[in-house]
Design a protein around this motif. Sequence first.
Motif, PDB file in Angstrom:
ATOM      1  N   LYS A 248       0.817  -1.206   0.000  1.00 46.47           N
ATOM      2  CA  LYS A 248       0.000   0.000   0.000  1.00 46.47           C
ATOM      3  C   LYS A 248       0.856   1.265   0.000  1.00 46.47           C
ATOM      4  CE  LYS A 248      -4.085   1.646   2.385  1.00 46.47           C
ATOM      5  NZ  LYS A 248      -4.956   1.422   3.514  1.00 46.47           N
ATOM      6  N   ASP A 249       1.883   1.305   0.822  1.00 47.64           N
ATOM      7  CA  ASP A 249       2.700   2.505   0.954  1.00 47.64           C
ATOM      8  C   ASP A 249       4.178   2.271   0.659  1.00 47.64           C
ATOM      9  OD1 ASP A 249       0.541   4.095   1.837  1.00 47.64           O
ATOM     10  OD2 ASP A 249       0.735   3.225   3.835  1.00 47.64           O
ATOM     11  N   LEU A 250       4.542   1.061   0.336  1.00 47.75           N
ATOM     12  CA  LEU A 250       5.953   0.729   0.225  1.00 47.75           C
ATOM     13  C   LEU A 250       6.315   0.091  -1.097  1.00 47.75           C
ATOM     14  CD1 LEU A 250       6.357  -1.127   3.655  1.00 47.75           C
ATOM     15  CD2 LEU A 250       6.798   1.265   3.208  1.00 47.75           C
ATOM     16  N   GLU A 251       7.586   0.193  -1.444  1.00 49.77           N
ATOM     17  CA  GLU A 251       8.141  -0.667  -2.481  1.00 49.77           C
ATOM     18  C   GLU A 251       8.451  -1.979  -1.772  1.00 49.77           C
ATOM     19  OE1 GLU A 251      11.628   0.887  -4.368  1.00 49.77           O
ATOM     20  OE2 GLU A 251      10.603   2.716  -4.970  1.00 49.77           O
ATOM     21  N   VAL A 252       8.058  -3.109  -2.351  1.00 49.57           N
ATOM     22  CA  VAL A 252       8.253  -4.398  -1.694  1.00 49.57           C
ATOM     23  C   VAL A 252       9.136  -5.279  -2.568  1.00 49.57           C
ATOM     24  CG1 VAL A 252       7.117  -6.441  -0.740  1.00 49.57           C
ATOM     25  CG2 VAL A 252       6.019  -4.208  -0.551  1.00 49.57           C
ATOM     26  N   TYR A 253      10.129  -5.903  -1.941  1.00 46.81           N
ATOM     27  CA  TYR A 253      11.075  -6.779  -2.630  1.00 46.81           C
ATOM     28  C   TYR A 253      11.111  -8.131  -1.950  1.00 46.81           C
ATOM     29  CZ  TYR A 253      12.763  -2.498  -4.776  1.00 46.81           C
ATOM     30  OH  TYR A 253      12.846  -1.321  -5.475  1.00 46.81           O
TER      31      TYR A 253
ATOM     32  N   ASP B 160      15.695  -6.253  -9.368  1.00 48.92           N
ATOM     33  CA  ASP B 160      14.937  -5.008  -9.469  1.00 48.92           C
ATOM     34  C   ASP B 160      15.413  -3.960  -8.468  1.00 48.92           C
ATOM     35  OD1 ASP B 160      13.318  -6.293 -11.381  1.00 48.92           O
ATOM     36  OD2 ASP B 160      11.988  -7.051  -9.811  1.00 48.92           O
ATOM     37  N   LEU B 161      16.085  -4.386  -7.417  1.00 47.92           N
ATOM     38  CA  LEU B 161      16.579  -3.462  -6.385  1.00 47.92           C
ATOM     39  C   LEU B 161      17.835  -2.794  -6.920  1.00 47.92           C
ATOM     40  CD1 LEU B 161      16.222  -2.342  -3.516  1.00 47.92           C
ATOM     41  CD2 LEU B 161      17.595  -4.264  -2.694  1.00 47.92           C
TER      42      LEU B 161
END
Length: 186
Positions: free
Chosen positions: A31-36, A67-68
């Motif tokens: 919702k609020d974050l980039e997730v890896y 992707d990071l």
Amino acid sequence: YQPLLQEMEMMKDLPQHEGKSESDLRDVLKKDLEVYDLKGSWVGRSTTIGSDGRKRKAAGETQKDLDLQEPLYLRAHDKEKLTQQLEADSRFLSTHNIMDYSLLLGIKKGISSVTAETEAGAAPDPTIYHAAAAHHSQRYFMGIIDILQQWDGSKQRETCFKTYCLGKDPDGLSSMEPVQYQERFV
């Protein structure tokens, strides 16, 4: 032994979600974050490169290792504490013949309130921030997930198939012997 999801100073603002599934937690984080989803492997570990080799990005998609593209900004003490915890957790998993786990990393980005340094009498420029405060512009949330996969015959066959039939780099696969997996993971 310390719990796998040991609370660290950088995780203090993560709301508690007891009883929630991993996918529920991923939805909250996205919702609020980039997730890896990070494994330390590189074969097939990108969501931004399609099968045609072109870059793409799906909004809200959990991204992978390749992707990071930027470093994590951690204080030396936090980096040491995190590294020690990841070593202990992954060593524990390795001794139980477990591999193919991931570090779920959420990155909340934004500029923290910082006072810009100016020369005497000069009006502060709001677009210039002191470099020492740059690491405050991100907050990290993390935990080890997917901890149920054992190194068994099916995973050994998968590794052989991908290596010998598909010509993939065996060091870059997510399927590998637990001690090697643990060493690469950390």
